[in-house]
Design a protein around this motif. Structure first.
Motif, PDB file in Angstrom:
ATOM      1  N   ALA A 156      -4.642   0.094  -1.740  1.00 33.95           N
ATOM      2  CA  ALA A 156      -5.407  -0.453  -2.861  1.00 33.95           C
ATOM      3  C   ALA A 156      -5.399   0.522  -4.038  1.00 33.95           C
ATOM      4  CB  ALA A 156      -6.843  -0.762  -2.429  1.00 33.95           C
ATOM      5  N   GLN A 157      -5.587   1.802  -3.764  1.00 31.14           N
ATOM      6  CA  GLN A 157      -5.568   2.805  -4.822  1.00 31.14           C
ATOM      7  C   GLN A 157      -4.212   2.840  -5.503  1.00 31.14           C
ATOM      8  OE1 GLN A 157      -6.863   6.033  -2.203  1.00 31.14           O
ATOM      9  NE2 GLN A 157      -8.541   6.420  -3.630  1.00 31.14           N
ATOM     10  N   THR A 158      -3.158   2.762  -4.714  1.00 27.20           N
ATOM     11  CA  THR A 158      -1.808   2.815  -5.268  1.00 27.20           C
ATOM     12  C   THR A 158      -1.586   1.666  -6.237  1.00 27.20           C
ATOM     13  OG1 THR A 158      -0.969   3.905  -3.282  1.00 27.20           O
ATOM     14  CG2 THR A 158       0.644   2.792  -4.683  1.00 27.20           C
ATOM     15  N   GLY A 163      -6.338  -4.711  -3.442  1.00 30.10           N
ATOM     16  CA  GLY A 163      -5.903  -4.042  -4.673  1.00 30.10           C
ATOM     17  C   GLY A 163      -5.286  -5.038  -5.641  1.00 30.10           C
ATOM     18  N   GLY A 164      -4.475  -5.931  -5.109  1.00 28.37           N
ATOM     19  CA  GLY A 164      -3.869  -6.967  -5.941  1.00 28.37           C
ATOM     20  C   GLY A 164      -4.902  -7.882  -6.569  1.00 28.37           C
ATOM     21  N   GLU A 220       6.135   6.176  -6.882  1.00 28.87           N
ATOM     22  CA  GLU A 220       5.899   7.563  -7.304  1.00 28.87           C
ATOM     23  C   GLU A 220       4.561   8.041  -6.722  1.00 28.87           C
ATOM     24  OE1 GLU A 220       5.950   8.132 -11.568  1.00 28.87           O
ATOM     25  OE2 GLU A 220       7.879   7.089 -11.737  1.00 28.87           O
ATOM     26  N   ILE A 221       3.550   7.199  -6.847  1.00 25.65           N
ATOM     27  CA  ILE A 221       2.217   7.534  -6.337  1.00 25.65           C
ATOM     28  C   ILE A 221       2.258   7.708  -4.821  1.00 25.65           C
ATOM     29  CG2 ILE A 221      -0.129   6.621  -6.009  1.00 25.65           C
ATOM     30  CD1 ILE A 221       0.301   5.217  -8.824  1.00 25.65           C
ATOM     31  N   ARG A 222       2.928   6.801  -4.120  1.00 29.17           N
ATOM     32  CA  ARG A 222       3.000   6.860  -2.649  1.00 29.17           C
ATOM     33  C   ARG A 222       3.778   8.079  -2.154  1.00 29.17           C
ATOM     34  NH1 ARG A 222      -0.044   4.352   0.986  1.00 29.17           N
ATOM     35  NH2 ARG A 222       1.701   4.040   2.365  1.00 29.17           N
ATOM     36  N   ASN A 223       4.675   8.586  -2.985  1.00 28.71           N
ATOM     37  CA  ASN A 223       5.490   9.725  -2.563  1.00 28.71           C
ATOM     38  C   ASN A 223       4.942  11.064  -3.022  1.00 28.71           C
ATOM     39  OD1 ASN A 223       7.408   8.230  -1.072  1.00 28.71           O
ATOM     40  ND2 ASN A 223       8.381   7.584  -2.969  1.00 28.71           N
TER      41      ASN A 223
END
Length: 131
Positions: A22-24, A62-63, A10-13
């Motif tokens: 990393a933010q995603t 990010g992970g 959802e965030i990436r789209n």
């Protein structure tokens, strides 16, 4: 589908797409970590694009941030996270190398990065369950 993967996609789209890998990932876990999506995006802003210099992939950094925030600090588990991703990509963990290999195969950058995000999130959730 994994709830964290769903949130990340959802965030990436979102249009325009303004979140790096990393933010995603950090934003996908923000509620569980007790931080806002905006704070998650700020904390991880400088880790996209391989720390903005082609170094370690933002999905990996990010992970690692999420794992740490969830209390996973065991060196064996952390190394397993990084190693398993590297093993899936011919030993590569640097953003520049991963993107170059993807381009050489005719891949699309967003599709590749979305795949790295999915892979990292699935591995995070697997490792957290095993801890």
């Amino acid at each position: 589908m994994n709830k964290h993967v769903e949130k990340a996609m959802e965030i990436r789209n979102e249009t325009p797409m303004v979140n790096n890998c990393a933010q995603t990932i950090l934003r996908a876990y923000a509620d569980e970590l007790g931080i806002t999506g905006d704070m998650a995006a700020k904390l991880s802003a400088n880790f996209g694009g391989g720390m903005k210099c082609g170094s370690t992939c933002g999905a990996i950094t990010g992970g690692l941030m999420v794992l740490g925030a969830l209390g996973v600090e065991n060196p064996y588990v952390i190394n397993q996270f990084r190693r398993r991703i590297a093993d899936n990509h011919n030993g590569m963990t640097d953003c520049a190398d991963l993107l170059k290999a993807n381009a050489q195969k005719g891949g699309i950058k967003k599709v590749h990065c979305d795949g790295m995000i999915r892979e990292a999130i699935e591995l995070i959730d697997e490792l957290v369950k095993s801890e």
